[in-house]
Design a protein around this motif. Structure first.
Motif, mmCIF file in Angstrom:
data_model
loop_
_atom_site.group_PDB
_atom_site.id
_atom_site.type_symbol
_atom_site.label_atom_id
_atom_site.label_comp_id
_atom_site.label_asym_id
_atom_site.label_seq_id
_atom_site.Cartn_x
_atom_site.Cartn_y
_atom_site.Cartn_z
ATOM 1 N N LYS A 121 -2.358 -53.479 8.616
ATOM 2 C CA LYS A 121 -1.751 -53.946 7.376
ATOM 3 C C LYS A 121 -1.215 -52.771 6.563
ATOM 4 C CE LYS A 121 -2.699 -56.858 3.339
ATOM 5 N NZ LYS A 121 -3.724 -57.675 2.627
ATOM 6 N N LYS A 173 -0.342 -45.477 -2.212
ATOM 7 C CA LYS A 173 -0.819 -46.789 -2.650
ATOM 8 C C LYS A 173 -1.281 -46.652 -4.092
ATOM 9 C CE LYS A 173 -2.807 -49.691 0.155
ATOM 10 N NZ LYS A 173 -3.790 -50.401 1.034
ATOM 11 N N GLU A 184 -1.381 -54.226 -6.546
ATOM 12 C CA GLU A 184 -1.560 -53.135 -5.591
ATOM 13 C C GLU A 184 -0.256 -52.988 -4.808
ATOM 14 O OE1 GLU A 184 -4.130 -52.890 -1.634
ATOM 15 O OE2 GLU A 184 -5.390 -52.851 -3.429
ATOM 16 N N VAL A 243 1.378 -55.057 -2.019
ATOM 17 C CA VAL A 243 0.355 -55.336 -1.018
ATOM 18 C C VAL A 243 -0.551 -56.488 -1.458
ATOM 19 C CG1 VAL A 243 -1.616 -54.383 0.244
ATOM 20 C CG2 VAL A 243 0.378 -52.936 -0.256
ATOM 21 N N LYS A 244 -0.912 -56.507 -2.735
ATOM 22 C CA LYS A 244 -1.837 -57.525 -3.230
ATOM 23 C C LYS A 244 -1.589 -57.746 -4.712
ATOM 24 C CE LYS A 244 -6.847 -58.514 -3.294
ATOM 25 N NZ LYS A 244 -8.197 -57.946 -2.981
ATOM 26 N N ASN A 245 -1.639 -59.012 -5.145
ATOM 27 C CA ASN A 245 -1.427 -59.293 -6.561
ATOM 28 C C ASN A 245 -2.003 -60.663 -6.910
ATOM 29 O OD1 ASN A 245 0.964 -61.459 -7.118
ATOM 30 N ND2 ASN A 245 1.239 -60.452 -5.139
#
Length: 207
Positions: free
Chosen positions: A52, A107, A118, A135-137
């Motif tokens: 990932k 990152k 992120e 990447v992430k939220n």
């Protein structure tokens, strides 16, 4: 008032010892089983996380033949540069193409409207942003998610794509100044902007 006395419960010491031993043995067996399962699954989990991360890095570099180093050690100067510009640096990797230094992928975590965002930010050897990938939220679907999904601005350029080519000479990047926001998602755009500011500052420290 009742004069009835509560009956005192006497527990057999042998029973208590047996119960304690049984509970302890059960805990040992369960812990052992969990440890065994973790040992079996850990390599797969680690591989999935690495895949990932690599995919996120590939999404923010220009050359598809780019190679990435192992995770770099974060220095105090790097983390402080990120914090001073609105983000938290969590990971850093060197990018090489054909064995030559080509920049970094960083990152960064910054604050959005609904929590942390992120993102991975690519910065080339000349200090210019090559890409931004979320990447992430936890941003609101249909509003903040427009930013996370790189929906187009009125100009037709993706909201994340607009950061490509930005350098430290453009700092500070600011919504309404040199960064455009999608209607209704200003706070989310500001969060990503803070992350890019932080990434550029970190890359400048790294040289």
């Amino acid at each position: 008032m009742s004069n009835e006395k509560k009956e005192k419960i006497n527990m057999d010491p042998k029973y208590l010892i047996k119960l304690t031993v049984t509970l302890f043995a059960t805990c040992v067996v369960v812990a052992g089983a969990l440890g065994f399962v973790n040992k079996l699954t850990e390599p797969n989990i680690t591989a999935a996380l690495k895949a990932k991360t690599v995919a996120a890095m590939q999404a923010v570099v220009l050359d598809e033949n780019s190679d990435f180093s192992e995770q770099l050690e974060l220095s105090a100067d790097m983390t402080e540069a990120a914090l001073a510009n609105g983000g938290t640096l969590t990971e850093a990797y060197e990018v090489t193409v054909g064995g030559e230094h080509a920049g970094y992928t960083l990152k960064i975590v910054a604050s959005g409207s609904q929590g942390a965002i992120e993102m991975m930010v690519g910065v080339d050897a000349e200090g210019a942003v090559t890409g931004v990938s979320v990447v992430k939220n936890a941003e609101t679907k249909g509003i903040g998610s427009k930013v996370m999904n790189n929906d187009p601005l009125k100009s037709g350029v993706g909201v994340l794509d607009q950061f490509a080519g930005k350098t430290t000479a453009d700092l500070p990047l600011s919504v309404g100044s040199n960064v455009d926001a999608i209607g209704g998602a200003t706070v989310s755009t500001k969060g990503v902007t803070a992350g890019v500011n932080a990434a550029l500052a970190v890359a400048a420290v790294m040289g």
